[in-house]
Write a protein that holds these residues in place. Sequence first.
Motif, short mmCIF file in Angstrom:
data_model
loop_
_atom_site.label_atom_id
_atom_site.label_comp_id
_atom_site.label_asym_id
_atom_site.label_seq_id
_atom_site.Cartn_x
_atom_site.Cartn_y
_atom_site.Cartn_z
N GLN A 184 0.83 -1.21 0.00
CA GLN A 184 0.00 0.00 0.00
C GLN A 184 0.87 1.25 0.00
OE1 GLN A 184 -3.79 0.73 2.54
NE2 GLN A 184 -2.12 1.50 3.78
N TYR A 185 0.50 2.19 -0.86
CA TYR A 185 1.19 3.48 -0.92
C TYR A 185 0.15 4.58 -0.65
CZ TYR A 185 4.93 0.89 -3.28
OH TYR A 185 5.92 -0.01 -3.60
N LEU A 186 0.41 5.41 0.35
CA LEU A 186 -0.48 6.52 0.68
C LEU A 186 0.14 7.83 0.21
CD1 LEU A 186 -1.56 5.51 4.30
CD2 LEU A 186 -2.71 4.99 2.13
N SER A 187 -0.69 8.69 -0.32
CA SER A 187 -0.20 9.97 -0.85
C SER A 187 -0.03 11.00 0.25
CB SER A 187 -1.16 10.50 -1.90
OG SER A 187 -2.38 10.91 -1.29
N ASN A 212 -7.59 13.74 1.36
CA ASN A 212 -7.32 12.36 0.97
C ASN A 212 -8.49 11.73 0.22
OD1 ASN A 212 -4.91 12.65 2.31
ND2 ASN A 212 -5.51 11.46 4.10
N ASN A 221 -5.32 7.82 -6.85
CA ASN A 221 -6.02 7.84 -5.57
C ASN A 221 -5.04 8.02 -4.41
OD1 ASN A 221 -8.47 7.46 -6.85
ND2 ASN A 221 -8.44 5.24 -6.59
N HIS A 222 -5.58 8.51 -3.29
CA HIS A 222 -4.76 8.66 -2.09
C HIS A 222 -4.16 7.32 -1.68
CE1 HIS A 222 -3.56 9.32 2.05
NE2 HIS A 222 -4.48 8.47 2.47
N ARG A 223 -4.96 6.27 -1.75
CA ARG A 223 -4.51 4.92 -1.38
C ARG A 223 -4.30 4.11 -2.65
NH1 ARG A 223 -7.22 0.00 -0.23
NH2 ARG A 223 -6.09 -1.33 1.26
N VAL A 225 -2.95 0.59 -4.04
CA VAL A 225 -2.60 -0.79 -3.64
C VAL A 225 -2.13 -1.54 -4.88
CG1 VAL A 225 -3.42 -2.95 -2.64
CG2 VAL A 225 -4.29 -0.76 -1.78
N GLN A 296 2.27 11.45 -5.12
CA GLN A 296 1.94 10.03 -5.21
C GLN A 296 2.55 9.45 -6.49
OE1 GLN A 296 1.44 7.17 -4.10
NE2 GLN A 296 -0.72 7.11 -3.41
#
Length: 372
Positions: A184-187, A212, A221-223, A225, A296
């Motif tokens: 998972q990568y969060l912005s 977010n 997207n913020h998240r 995957v 991101q």
Amino acid sequence: MVHKHGFEALDRPLKDIFRSASGASSELPFGGKVIVFGGDFRQILPVVPGGSRQQIVNASLSSSYIWRNCRVLKLTKNLRLSTSNDSVEIEKTRDFAKWLLDIGEGNVGGINDGDAKIQIPEDLLIKDSSDPISELIEFVYPSLLDHFNDENFFHQRAILAPKNDVVQEINDRLLSVFPGEEKQYLSSDSICPTEMVNENLDDSLCSPDILNGIKASGLPNHRLVLKVGVPVMLLRNIDQKSGLCNGTRLKVVSLGQRVIQVEIISGSHIGDRHYIPRITLIPTDKKLHIKLQRRQFPLAVSFAMTINKSQGQSLSRVGLFLKKPVFTHGQLYVALSRVTRRDGLKVVILDSDGNLSNTTSNVVYKEVFRNL
């Protein structure tokens, strides 16, 4: 899909440059240089956010003052559709190519105010199924768990849909069954510095939860995957010379903390590997009340993609999912004409009640062909 203003912005300085060089008061288009335009007005026209039918047609090159100086050269053979030496197969391909042109020109179903109901041939439909989406996925990605490691498995396969929310739904479904460990990568989201001087800015709009949750076209997207081996799409031009352009399809090779290694699976640089870093992205969507900047990776999962993003690509297997009908000129034509063979296409159509159907809407603005 280029707005006519892009061409006109090139025309005017070229006139000035070559007028100054020659000292003559020439008003030849593009300063007398020969310019070749490639395209098809049956396809999707320039995108005008929130634009009316008239605004979209007016944004097209055929509505520009440049068009009266253009000479139209027509190509007559569909080179995307491959044919064999079998006479029956040749005839089927020719009929399919003609049917596609008729859809693109609005000659099927009778266009009324730009919209028409057309019937899709039975052999192209997935019907009488309790789970048509699973059947569509199996058609495009047969035995996914057995073949996901095959080198060329994702190169020419995609599921298409008109809108981003349906695309996201299919991508999430396929990602959940794809083997491997999720990462998972969060912005990192913030308000653009230019907005901070705005005294009328509501502080509640600047909270992380609000920022977010923002989703916009062309913005990751913020998240995010991902899994190793998953096909993704690049959302920004990074290095056009190396093939890293907006819309390029890639396959994830490795997932690092600060970079993601990918392999190009579409275009003219197939097989090349690159590292994608996080970049700061600012959406251009004018509907947003605040100017957001998001740091991101400019990537999105692309088992499925929107019809607009698929324009220009050639695919051997296409699944078209019409949960909702197409909504602008040329979308249906573009979606149906991505395949290289008729038997590489399957369509799922849902009516307003969510039941399977064999008819759908086709949108064609016939006035765009008026000056051709």
